[in-house]
Design an enzyme around this catalytic site. Structure first.
Site, PDB file in Angstrom:
ATOM      1  N   LYS A  23      18.605 -39.901  93.883  1.00  0.00           N
ATOM      2  CA  LYS A  23      17.900 -38.680  94.314  1.00  0.00           C
ATOM      3  C   LYS A  23      17.937 -37.629  93.211  1.00  0.00           C
ATOM      4  O   LYS A  23      16.964 -36.919  92.988  1.00  0.00           O
ATOM      5  CB  LYS A  23      18.589 -38.084  95.551  1.00  0.00           C
ATOM      6  CG  LYS A  23      18.329 -38.832  96.832  1.00  0.00           C
ATOM      7  CD  LYS A  23      18.736 -37.988  98.038  1.00  0.00           C
ATOM      8  CE  LYS A  23      20.218 -37.665  98.084  1.00  0.00           C
ATOM      9  NZ  LYS A  23      21.089 -38.762  98.463  1.00  0.00           N
ATOM     10  N   CYS A  27      38.716 -31.508  74.396  1.00  0.00           N
ATOM     11  CA  CYS A  27      39.683 -30.927  75.337  1.00  0.00           C
ATOM     12  C   CYS A  27      41.019 -31.656  75.240  1.00  0.00           C
ATOM     13  O   CYS A  27      41.735 -31.458  74.263  1.00  0.00           O
ATOM     14  CB  CYS A  27      39.094 -30.897  76.741  1.00  0.00           C
ATOM     15  SG  CYS A  27      39.821 -29.579  77.714  1.00  0.00           S
ATOM     16  N   HIS A  50      34.112 -28.143  76.034  1.00  0.00           N
ATOM     17  CA  HIS A  50      33.349 -29.360  76.355  1.00  0.00           C
ATOM     18  C   HIS A  50      31.916 -29.236  75.849  1.00  0.00           C
ATOM     19  O   HIS A  50      31.032 -28.800  76.609  1.00  0.00           O
ATOM     20  CB  HIS A  50      33.312 -29.574  77.869  1.00  0.00           C
ATOM     21  CG  HIS A  50      34.636 -29.922  78.451  1.00  0.00           C
ATOM     22  ND1 HIS A  50      35.003 -31.210  78.763  1.00  0.00           N
ATOM     23  CD2 HIS A  50      35.697 -29.142  78.769  1.00  0.00           C
ATOM     24  CE1 HIS A  50      36.230 -31.221  79.253  1.00  0.00           C
ATOM     25  NE2 HIS A  50      36.674 -29.972  79.270  1.00  0.00           N
ATOM     26  N   GLU A 110      29.791 -31.452  75.459  1.00  0.00           N
ATOM     27  CA  GLU A 110      28.888 -32.399  76.136  1.00  0.00           C
ATOM     28  C   GLU A 110      28.097 -31.760  77.271  1.00  0.00           C
ATOM     29  O   GLU A 110      26.991 -32.201  77.585  1.00  0.00           O
ATOM     30  CB  GLU A 110      29.676 -33.622  76.650  1.00  0.00           C
ATOM     31  CG  GLU A 110      30.644 -33.389  77.811  1.00  0.00           C
ATOM     32  CD  GLU A 110      32.017 -32.909  77.389  1.00  0.00           C
ATOM     33  OE1 GLU A 110      32.165 -32.367  76.272  1.00  0.00           O
ATOM     34  OE2 GLU A 110      32.973 -33.050  78.189  1.00  0.00           O
TER      35      GLU A 110
HETATM   36  N1  GLN Z   1      44.736 -31.544  80.776  1.00  0.00           N
HETATM   37  C1  GLN Z   1      44.345 -30.645  79.723  1.00  0.00           C
HETATM   38  C2  GLN Z   1      44.434 -29.185  80.163  1.00  0.00           C
HETATM   39  O1  GLN Z   1      44.427 -28.904  81.324  1.00  0.00           O
HETATM   40  C3  GLN Z   1      42.974 -30.956  79.208  1.00  0.00           C
HETATM   41  C4  GLN Z   1      41.872 -30.761  80.214  1.00  0.00           C
HETATM   42  C5  GLN Z   1      40.591 -31.439  79.859  1.00  0.00           C
HETATM   43  O2  GLN Z   1      40.569 -32.378  79.049  1.00  0.00           O
HETATM   44  N2  GLN Z   1      39.511 -31.044  80.483  1.00  0.00           N
HETATM   45  O3  GLN Z   1      44.500 -28.307  79.378  1.00  0.00           O
END
Ligand code: GLN
Length: 533
Positions: free
Chosen positions: A20, A384, A510, A512
């Site tokens: 969807k 991250c 991030h 991405e």
């Molecule tokens: N666990 C790590 C933190 O909380 C990285 C988090 C993640 O990769 N989104 O900082």
């Protein structure tokens, strides 16, 4: 063009996972390509307030918006297709609806009335749908109703659609997505499950206007007519949705089927522009005709469920097309990696990405992969947790702090090179309390980051609780790892890199989430380019 905001609902029948989200995003793309402003919203019938606390095994990736909402991964598709940012208002769950209604009840807003599913829950749902239209920013609001018609938990949503069909009259249309199973023994596409699912919708008072039928085989006119007859729609409103080689082909398939024109007709929109999809087709052309290929290793702990890293995989597709190259992702489970097998498993990779994540599982495997990338000059991108692991690896193996760790993995380490953010220390609730959403980052001149972004001030989206521990900054610099991006307000390390390595970069954010077909993310584009050279 001035007309009332039009509301389009997308429901699903027969089975889940029919796509969807992709149909909604494709329709939105076509309307956008005709010059309209469009947004897409997802209503999720589960009781969690948001998917932020869900294990990726349950629900795939958690997608994060600029305003810090932790949302369903379909919002990633919406942004990648439309190149328009979504927000908290674009994803609503049953949990959030009930939370809002119960809060109002506690405040006495309902003046002593009995609070009920109808009208209170359905009113809250309708408000959440109309909020996007009321911003005045969109001519079309497409609302995807999660789940399958017939599920107990989606009933209030279907009821809200029924009410809105009455209220909005011509400004509202309902698309129902179904499946036509193919019986190989008789060589037939079967329409009965579609008929039954439309009957179910009718029982709830909703007559769908358009049926989009997923099918492995073309739907001939007889079948279209049969479905039309049994389901009270015109034959032209029975749309064939064949399996596509890539999700990015679906807008073109829907264009061929005239889905956008039929929707416009149902909504009485008579003036519209010619469709302009040049950029989209250009991307697809590059995607289908790469002149080279490259193997990238994606190291994570949920690799058996690729939905968990959806946005990374899509960002690599965008970056690949821009580089004229097919990116072949080797999904590598970090728990499978050890000192002995690392060179065998990683030897043919031209680039290594270490994925985001939470918790201890598979951490040491990620660190082995990073050491391999660093020592053998393989382009590396840590995202991250991947960036945090790169910091730990460097501390242990280059600086010589043997027990260096993140306090997420070992709270008693004597060298906490990654530590809890100061404002995270007193937090007890897990939901929605991370450092979430878009934050500024200032890039240092003459660094790899600067070369990649070609600018100094950027904004990227975050989702984490831990950070680089600034007490160690000088030791890292002295040993060759620099902080090339800093949050200007809180001095938090956003980007680390090793200047002597051809391409070694770790980002606390991030990237991405912000890569789209029209705007592939520079970090992924440069990373793929480095992997090619
Ligand atoms: N666990 C790590 C933190 O909380 C990285 C988090 C993640 O990769 N989104 O900082």
């Amino acid at each position: 063009m001035s007309f009332n905001t039009k509301y389009i609902f997308v429901t699903g029948g027969v089975t889940s996972s029919l796509g969807k989200g992709i149909i909604a995003a494709s329709l939105a793309k076509l309307l956008q390509a005709r010059g309209f402003t469009v947004t897409i919203q997802k209503l999720d019938p589960y009781i969690n307030i948001d998917p932020g606390t869900l294990n990726p095994y349950e629900h795939g990736e958690c997608y994060v918006t600029d305003d810090g909402a932790e949302t369903d991964l379909d919002l990633g598709h919406y942004e990648r297709f439309l190149n328009v940012a979504t927000s908290q208002a674009n994803n609503v769950t049953t949990g959030r609806i009930y939370q809002a209604v119960i809060e109002k009840e506690r405040k006495g807003v309902f003046l002593g009335k009995t609070v009920q599913v109808i009208p209170h829950i359905t009113d809250e749902i309708k408000n959440r749908i109309k909020i996007l239209g009321q911003t005045g920013q969109y001519q079309f609001v497409i609302t995807e109703i999660g789940g399958t018609v017939g599920d107990i938990e989606s009933l209030p949503y279907i009821e809200a659609v029924r009410q809105l069909k009455w209220e909005l009259e011509q400004d509202c249309t309902v698309i129902h997505l179904t499946l036509l199973p193919y019986l190989a023994t008789s060589g037939e596409l079967k329409t009965k499950p579609t008929q039954h699912s439309v009957k179910l919708l009718l029982e709830y008072g909703v007559q769908p206007d358009i049926l989009v039928c997923r099918s492995e085989h073309p739907i001939n006119n007889d079948i279209r007519k049969k479905i039309a007859l049994f389901c009270n729609v015109s034959a032209e409103s029975v749309i064939e949705a064949l399996d596509a080689p890539t999700i990015y082909e679906v807008p073109l398939l829907m264009e061929q089927e005239k889905l956008d024109q039929i929707v416009l007709k149902k909504l009485n929109v008579t003036k519209f522009n010619e469709i302009k999809l040049d950029k989209w087709k250009n991307f697809l052309n590059k995607f289908y005709n790469p002149s080279k290929e490259v193997y990238i290793g994606l190291i994570g702990k949920y690799v058996e469920l690729k939905e968990s890293y959806k946005s990374i995989a899509e960002a690599l597709i965008h970056a690949g097309a821009l580089n004229d190259c097919k990116v072949i992702v080797n999904w590598i489970h970090s728990e499978d990696l050890n000192k002995e097998n690392i060179s065998e498993i990683c030897k043919d990779l031209k680039g290594i990405i270490v994925a985001p994540g939470f918790g201890n599982r598979g951490i040491e495997g990620k660190i082995h992969a990073i050491k391999f990338a660093r020592e053998y000059n393989i382009p590396f991108l840590g995202i991250c947790l991947g960036m945090q692991c790169a910091v730990v690896e460097f501390a242990r193996n280059v600086i010589g702090l043997k027990d260096a760790n993140s306090t997420e993995m070992d709270s008693s380490t004597s060298n906490p090179v990654i530590d809890l953010l100061e404002d995270q220390k007193n937090i007890s609730h897990m939901g929605g309390t991370m450092r979430l959403g878009s934050f500024s980052c200032k890039i240092k001149e003459e660094t790899l980051a600067n070369k990649i972004y070609k600018q100094i001030n950027i904004k990227e989206r975050h989702r984490h609780r831990f950070e680089f521990n600034n007490k160690y900054t000088q030791q890292f610099i002295d040993n060759g790892m620099i902080i090339s991006g800093l949050n200007p307000d809180a001095d938090l390390a956003e980007i680390v890199e090793i200047s002597s390595h051809p391409f070694f970069i770790g980002v606390q954010f991030h990237p991405e989430y912000k890569s789209t077909v029209e705007n592939p993310h520079p970090l992924f584009v440069s990373f793929v380019n480095a992997a090619l050279s």
